[in-house]
Design a protein around this motif. Structure first.
Motif, mmCIF file in Angstrom:
data_model
loop_
_atom_site.group_PDB
_atom_site.id
_atom_site.type_symbol
_atom_site.label_atom_id
_atom_site.label_comp_id
_atom_site.label_asym_id
_atom_site.label_seq_id
_atom_site.Cartn_x
_atom_site.Cartn_y
_atom_site.Cartn_z
ATOM 1 N N LEU A 1 0.824 -1.203 0.000
ATOM 2 C CA LEU A 1 0.000 0.000 0.000
ATOM 3 C C LEU A 1 0.863 1.259 0.000
ATOM 4 C CD1 LEU A 1 -2.589 -1.177 2.661
ATOM 5 C CD2 LEU A 1 -2.754 -1.344 0.171
ATOM 6 N N ASP A 2 2.005 1.184 0.663
ATOM 7 C CA ASP A 2 2.946 2.298 0.706
ATOM 8 C C ASP A 2 4.349 1.716 0.822
ATOM 9 O OD1 ASP A 2 3.671 5.173 1.018
ATOM 10 O OD2 ASP A 2 4.335 4.515 2.999
ATOM 11 N N GLY A 3 5.232 2.116 -0.095
ATOM 12 C CA GLY A 3 6.616 1.678 0.017
ATOM 13 C C GLY A 3 7.155 0.892 -1.160
ATOM 14 N N ASN A 4 6.514 0.961 -2.315
ATOM 15 C CA ASN A 4 7.030 0.227 -3.480
ATOM 16 C C ASN A 4 8.448 0.638 -3.850
ATOM 17 O OD1 ASN A 4 5.068 -1.697 -4.476
ATOM 18 N ND2 ASN A 4 3.730 0.068 -4.748
ATOM 19 N N HIS A 5 8.775 1.919 -3.722
ATOM 20 C CA HIS A 5 10.138 2.374 -4.047
ATOM 21 C C HIS A 5 11.150 1.823 -3.042
ATOM 22 C CE1 HIS A 5 7.836 5.332 -6.426
ATOM 23 N NE2 HIS A 5 8.866 5.219 -7.247
ATOM 24 N N ARG A 6 10.785 1.814 -1.756
ATOM 25 C CA ARG A 6 11.682 1.262 -0.729
ATOM 26 C C ARG A 6 11.878 -0.230 -0.933
ATOM 27 N NH1 ARG A 6 8.163 3.163 3.837
ATOM 28 N NH2 ARG A 6 6.980 4.072 2.149
ATOM 29 N N LEU A 7 10.806 -0.912 -1.288
ATOM 30 C CA LEU A 7 10.892 -2.349 -1.546
ATOM 31 C C LEU A 7 11.781 -2.622 -2.755
ATOM 32 C CD1 LEU A 7 9.996 -5.192 -0.816
ATOM 33 C CD2 LEU A 7 7.922 -4.804 -2.171
ATOM 34 N N TYR A 8 11.633 -1.835 -3.800
ATOM 35 C CA TYR A 8 12.471 -1.973 -4.997
ATOM 36 C C TYR A 8 13.953 -1.827 -4.615
ATOM 37 C CZ TYR A 8 14.475 -0.867 -9.590
ATOM 38 O OH TYR A 8 15.233 -0.868 -10.741
ATOM 39 N N ARG A 9 14.256 -0.805 -3.814
ATOM 40 C CA ARG A 9 15.646 -0.589 -3.403
ATOM 41 C C ARG A 9 16.161 -1.780 -2.587
ATOM 42 N NH1 ARG A 9 18.470 4.367 0.017
ATOM 43 N NH2 ARG A 9 20.507 3.375 0.057
ATOM 44 N N ALA A 10 15.358 -2.252 -1.649
ATOM 45 C CA ALA A 10 15.777 -3.388 -0.817
ATOM 46 C C ALA A 10 16.107 -4.606 -1.677
ATOM 47 C CB ALA A 10 14.686 -3.720 0.198
ATOM 48 N N VAL A 11 15.267 -4.879 -2.656
ATOM 49 C CA VAL A 11 15.493 -6.017 -3.542
ATOM 50 C C VAL A 11 16.769 -5.825 -4.343
ATOM 51 C CG1 VAL A 11 14.625 -7.174 -5.620
ATOM 52 C CG2 VAL A 11 13.086 -6.729 -3.707
ATOM 53 N N HIS A 12 16.942 -4.650 -4.922
ATOM 54 C CA HIS A 12 18.077 -4.412 -5.803
ATOM 55 C C HIS A 12 19.406 -4.231 -5.056
ATOM 56 C CE1 HIS A 12 14.879 -4.110 -8.719
ATOM 57 N NE2 HIS A 12 15.811 -4.369 -9.618
ATOM 58 N N GLU A 13 19.328 -4.038 -3.758
ATOM 59 C CA GLU A 13 20.552 -4.011 -2.946
ATOM 60 C C GLU A 13 20.797 -5.351 -2.263
ATOM 61 O OE1 GLU A 13 20.315 -0.631 -0.305
ATOM 62 O OE2 GLU A 13 21.002 0.729 -1.888
ATOM 63 N N GLY A 14 19.928 -6.318 -2.510
ATOM 64 C CA GLY A 14 20.138 -7.664 -1.985
ATOM 65 C C GLY A 14 19.688 -7.892 -0.553
#
Length: 119
Positions: A86-99
């Motif tokens: 609901l909120d945080g797609n950009h933060r989630l994207y960063r977490a994934v791409h930083e491993g």
């Protein structure tokens, strides 16, 4: 677009942040401003990013890599076991791409989501 409120609570009109997604064949609109206000002081929990990340989500990757992933995302866990951010797609994207394997999250259940639904 005419908005009617199904939930209870105080709503900012119009909301600065509105989350729109489909679940079970229905389009759902949530007032993210109210979600953030209600959950900003609550304790978050860790969740595996692989459980909630959807690679097809459209985000601004340049902006995402500048976000603060220490700020919890807000997600809903539906009764059928699926999740929606609901909120945080950009933060989630960063977490994934930083491993990162996990991220902090506020997890609502389907009945808790009703307070934030607009239609």
């Amino acid at each position: 677009m005419k908005l009617m409120f199904k939930g209870e609570g105080t709503f900012l009109l119009p909301p600065n942040q509105l989350c729109t997604f489909e679940h079970d064949g229905k389009k759902i609109h949530c007032n993210v401003d109210l979600l953030i206000e209600d959950y900003k002081e609550k304790q978050a929990e860790r969740i595996n990013v692989s459980e909630i990340y959807k690679p097809e989500s459209k985000v601004d990757s340049e902006y995402a890599m500048k976000t603060d992933i220490s700020c919890p995302v807000i997600i809903v866990r539906f009764d059928d076991g699926t999740y929606e951010v609901l909120d945080g797609n950009h933060r989630l994207y960063r977490a994934v791409h930083e491993g990162h394997g996990q991220i902090m999250a506020h997890i609502l259940n389907e009945s808790e989501l009703k307070k934030y639904i607009m239609s």
